[in-house]
Design a protein around this motif. Structure first.
Motif, PDB file in Angstrom:
ATOM      1  N   ILE A  28      19.797  51.080 -34.663  1.00  0.00           N
ATOM      2  CA  ILE A  28      20.795  51.468 -33.672  1.00  0.00           C
ATOM      3  C   ILE A  28      20.119  51.769 -32.344  1.00  0.00           C
ATOM      4  N   LYS A  29      18.992  52.466 -32.403  1.00  0.00           N
ATOM      5  CA  LYS A  29      18.237  52.770 -31.188  1.00  0.00           C
ATOM      6  C   LYS A  29      17.695  51.494 -30.541  1.00  0.00           C
ATOM      7  N   LEU A  30      17.172  50.574 -31.369  1.00  0.00           N
ATOM      8  CA  LEU A  30      16.577  49.344 -30.837  1.00  0.00           C
ATOM      9  C   LEU A  30      17.628  48.421 -30.233  1.00  0.00           C
ATOM     10  N   ALA A  31      18.855  48.458 -30.759  1.00  0.00           N
ATOM     11  CA  ALA A  31      19.916  47.603 -30.207  1.00  0.00           C
ATOM     12  C   ALA A  31      20.230  48.000 -28.770  1.00  0.00           C
ATOM     13  N   ASP A  32      20.153  49.301 -28.461  1.00  0.00           N
ATOM     14  CA  ASP A  32      20.291  49.803 -27.086  1.00  0.00           C
ATOM     15  C   ASP A  32      21.557  49.260 -26.420  1.00  0.00           C
ATOM     16  N   LEU A  33      22.698  49.493 -27.070  1.00  0.00           N
ATOM     17  CA  LEU A  33      23.987  49.059 -26.530  1.00  0.00           C
ATOM     18  C   LEU A  33      24.872  50.269 -26.260  1.00  0.00           C
ATOM     19  N   PRO A  34      25.836  50.146 -25.349  1.00  0.00           N
ATOM     20  CA  PRO A  34      26.788  51.241 -25.119  1.00  0.00           C
ATOM     21  C   PRO A  34      27.587  51.572 -26.383  1.00  0.00           C
ATOM     22  N   ASP A  35      28.195  52.751 -26.393  1.00  0.00           N
ATOM     23  CA  ASP A  35      28.876  53.252 -27.578  1.00  0.00           C
ATOM     24  C   ASP A  35      29.877  52.255 -28.164  1.00  0.00           C
ATOM     25  N   ALA A  36      30.849  51.863 -27.349  1.00  0.00           N
ATOM     26  CA  ALA A  36      31.931  51.016 -27.848  1.00  0.00           C
ATOM     27  C   ALA A  36      31.420  49.646 -28.287  1.00  0.00           C
ATOM     28  N   GLU A  37      30.427  49.120 -27.580  1.00  0.00           N
ATOM     29  CA  GLU A  37      29.914  47.788 -27.923  1.00  0.00           C
ATOM     30  C   GLU A  37      29.236  47.782 -29.288  1.00  0.00           C
ATOM     31  N   ILE A  38      28.381  48.758 -29.544  1.00  0.00           N
ATOM     32  CA  ILE A  38      27.682  48.749 -30.833  1.00  0.00           C
ATOM     33  C   ILE A  38      28.654  49.042 -31.971  1.00  0.00           C
ATOM     34  N   LEU A  39      29.677  49.867 -31.712  1.00  0.00           N
ATOM     35  CA  LEU A  39      30.673  50.119 -32.750  1.00  0.00           C
ATOM     36  C   LEU A  39      31.492  48.864 -33.038  1.00  0.00           C
ATOM     37  N   MET A  40      31.833  48.098 -31.995  1.00  0.00           N
ATOM     38  CA  MET A  40      32.614  46.881 -32.201  1.00  0.00           C
ATOM     39  C   MET A  40      31.831  45.856 -33.014  1.00  0.00           C
ATOM     40  N   TRP A  41      30.604  45.588 -32.602  1.00  0.00           N
ATOM     41  CA  TRP A  41      29.802  44.591 -33.314  1.00  0.00           C
ATOM     42  C   TRP A  41      29.470  45.055 -34.726  1.00  0.00           C
ATOM     43  N   ARG A  42      29.140  46.322 -34.877  1.00  0.00           N
ATOM     44  CA  ARG A  42      28.845  46.844 -36.207  1.00  0.00           C
ATOM     45  C   ARG A  42      30.082  46.753 -37.098  1.00  0.00           C
ATOM     46  N   GLY A  43      31.237  47.071 -36.544  1.00  0.00           N
ATOM     47  CA  GLY A  43      32.464  47.032 -37.330  1.00  0.00           C
ATOM     48  C   GLY A  43      32.803  45.641 -37.830  1.00  0.00           C
ATOM     49  N   PHE A  44      32.930  44.694 -36.913  1.00  0.00           N
ATOM     50  CA  PHE A  44      33.368  43.347 -37.291  1.00  0.00           C
ATOM     51  C   PHE A  44      32.319  42.603 -38.120  1.00  0.00           C
ATOM     52  N   LEU A  45      31.053  42.706 -37.733  1.00  0.00           N
ATOM     53  CA  LEU A  45      30.013  42.001 -38.488  1.00  0.00           C
ATOM     54  C   LEU A  45      29.837  42.587 -39.887  1.00  0.00           C
ATOM     55  N   SER A  46      29.871  43.909 -39.995  1.00  0.00           N
ATOM     56  CA  SER A  46      29.739  44.504 -41.325  1.00  0.00           C
ATOM     57  C   SER A  46      30.951  44.203 -42.195  1.00  0.00           C
ATOM     58  N   ALA A  47      32.150  44.104 -41.581  1.00  0.00           N
ATOM     59  CA  ALA A  47      33.345  43.728 -42.348  1.00  0.00           C
ATOM     60  C   ALA A  47      33.166  42.343 -42.961  1.00  0.00           C
ATOM     61  N   LEU A  48      32.578  41.414 -42.189  1.00  0.00           N
ATOM     62  CA  LEU A  48      32.302  40.083 -42.716  1.00  0.00           C
ATOM     63  C   LEU A  48      31.305  40.150 -43.863  1.00  0.00           C
ATOM     64  N   GLY A  49      30.264  40.950 -43.696  1.00  0.00           N
ATOM     65  CA  GLY A  49      29.270  41.103 -44.763  1.00  0.00           C
ATOM     66  C   GLY A  49      29.868  41.709 -46.020  1.00  0.00           C
ATOM     67  N   PHE A  50      30.697  42.746 -45.867  1.00  0.00           N
ATOM     68  CA  PHE A  50      31.351  43.372 -47.023  1.00  0.00           C
ATOM     69  C   PHE A  50      32.264  42.378 -47.747  1.00  0.00           C
ATOM     70  N   LEU A  51      33.017  41.599 -46.963  1.00  0.00           N
ATOM     71  CA  LEU A  51      33.928  40.625 -47.565  1.00  0.00           C
ATOM     72  C   LEU A  51      33.169  39.577 -48.369  1.00  0.00           C
ATOM     73  N   LEU A  52      32.048  39.096 -47.849  1.00  0.00           N
ATOM     74  CA  LEU A  52      31.244  38.105 -48.568  1.00  0.00           C
ATOM     75  C   LEU A  52      30.729  38.677 -49.886  1.00  0.00           C
ATOM     76  N   ILE A  53      30.329  39.940 -49.874  1.00  0.00           N
ATOM     77  CA  ILE A  53      29.843  40.578 -51.103  1.00  0.00           C
ATOM     78  C   ILE A  53      30.968  40.675 -52.131  1.00  0.00           C
ATOM     79  N   VAL A  54      32.162  41.057 -51.682  1.00  0.00           N
ATOM     80  CA  VAL A  54      33.304  41.167 -52.608  1.00  0.00           C
ATOM     81  C   VAL A  54      33.646  39.797 -53.192  1.00  0.00           C
ATOM     82  N   LEU A  55      33.616  38.758 -52.366  1.00  0.00           N
ATOM     83  CA  LEU A  55      33.937  37.409 -52.848  1.00  0.00           C
ATOM     84  C   LEU A  55      32.918  36.935 -53.879  1.00  0.00           C
ATOM     85  N   VAL A  56      31.646  37.218 -53.627  1.00  0.00           N
ATOM     86  CA  VAL A  56      30.603  36.817 -54.574  1.00  0.00           C
ATOM     87  C   VAL A  56      30.746  37.581 -55.885  1.00  0.00           C
ATOM     88  N   ARG A  57      31.047  38.861 -55.806  1.00  0.00           N
ATOM     89  CA  ARG A  57      31.131  39.691 -57.009  1.00  0.00           C
ATOM     90  C   ARG A  57      32.376  39.412 -57.838  1.00  0.00           C
TER      91      ARG A  57
END
Length: 305
Positions: A28-57
């Motif tokens: 999070i520190k290394l990404a060095d992005l403003p609050d809303a930006e890092i939350l947006m990217w973390r939210g949507f990208l992690s949602a995709l990752g979680f969905l892929l895990i559920v589909l595989v399982r």
């Protein structure tokens, strides 16, 4: 996994998830992005990752896995959304070590909530281990504690409380895997942050090096690590899941020191060793108790879905 005891599976899943999540604060520190930006990217990208895990399982049973979570699953998704916001924003406004220290209070909060909601009683050795580990964490960040921002500390406490409540709620539905609901956590966080950006200066694409950090963090580390952690309450009491999270605190703090070339103090090294040794001793002691219980024929593992 089937060759391991029920408790061993819980320790492996939760401990493994904590170790995978250990670089979270650093990235999070290394990404060095403003609050809303890092939350947006973390939210949507992690949602995709979680969905892929559920589909595989779950494959064709994916929808059934979501439906099985019910109303409790919705509450879990909302709570983990608050945990995500608290953790990310805490790291934006104060030092990573301070955030990790406050997050380490989650086992104590979980113990209180479990006693209040579930009427669970923790053995004396678990309470002793919790307090020793908290003392070790305090040693790690004691030099930086006065430098922390009150805003960052407040966000970190929000993360600790909602994480503890999340794990406690999971214990109210024994045998039901709530990890599929993490997909909705990502969507909630990403949608809220993107709305803030759209009402402000708009959405901008991060630099390539920032995207690389976000990809590693949000598509790999967060989905894999949090999925394992979310399954922990299927096997262990909420407070013990929180206790194993201290592995993330210790390893994450040392990773931050290593990457940014800061030399840990002798007191910090002593604190980290104290936490790790406490977890090892606790695990060995409980393994001995488990073997004794198995020999007496009193251990039975419930079914999980």
């Amino acid at each position: 996994m089937r060759t391991l005891s029920y408790r061993q599976q819980g320790l492996l899943l939760t401990g493994g998830g904590a170790l995978i999540m250990s670089p979270d604060a650093l990235l999070i520190k290394l990404a060095d992005l403003p609050d809303a930006e890092i939350l947006m990217w973390r939210g949507f990208l992690s949602a995709l990752g979680f969905l892929l895990i559920v589909l595989v399982r779950h494959g064709r049973n994916t929808l059934a896995a979501y439906r099985r979570c019910g109303g409790t699953g919705i509450a879990v998704a909302l709570l983990f959304s608050l945990t995500t916001c608290g953790f990310v924003l805490g790291n934006q406004y104060t030092m990573a070590g301070n955030v990790l220290l406050i997050l380490a209070t989650s086992p104590l909060i979980a113990a209180g909530l479990s006693w209040l909601i579930l009427k669970e009683r923790l053995p004396r050795h678990t309470w002793v281990a919790i307090w020793i580990c908290l003392a070790g964490i305090a040693m790690i960040v004691i030099d930086d504690i006065d430098a922390g921002s009150w805003v960052g500390n407040a966000f970190a406490f929000l993360a600790a409380f909602t994480l503890a409540l999340n794990f406690t709620l999971c214990r109210t539905r024994p045998g039901v895997d709530m990890s599929p609901m993490l997909t909705f956590n990502g969507l909630i966080v990403g949608s809220g942050a993107s709305l803030v950006l759209l009402l402000g200066d708009g959405i901008a694409l991060p630099a390539p090096n920032q995207l690389a950090v976000l990809g590693l963090l949000c598509l790999v580390i967060v989905p894999c690590g949090v999925t394992l952690l979310q399954r922990g309450p299927l096997y262990l009491p909420a407070a013990e899941v929180g206790l194993l999270l201290l592995l993330e605190v210790v390893v994450g703090t040392f990773l931050a020191w290593w990457i940014i070339a800061e030399q840990p103090t002798p007191l910090a090294i002593l604190g980290g060793c104290l936490v790790l040794m406490t977890l090892v001793v606790k695990g060995l002691y409980e393994r001995r108790l488990e073997r004794r219980a198995v020999g007496e024929g009193v251990v039975k593992a419930p079914e999980t879905n």
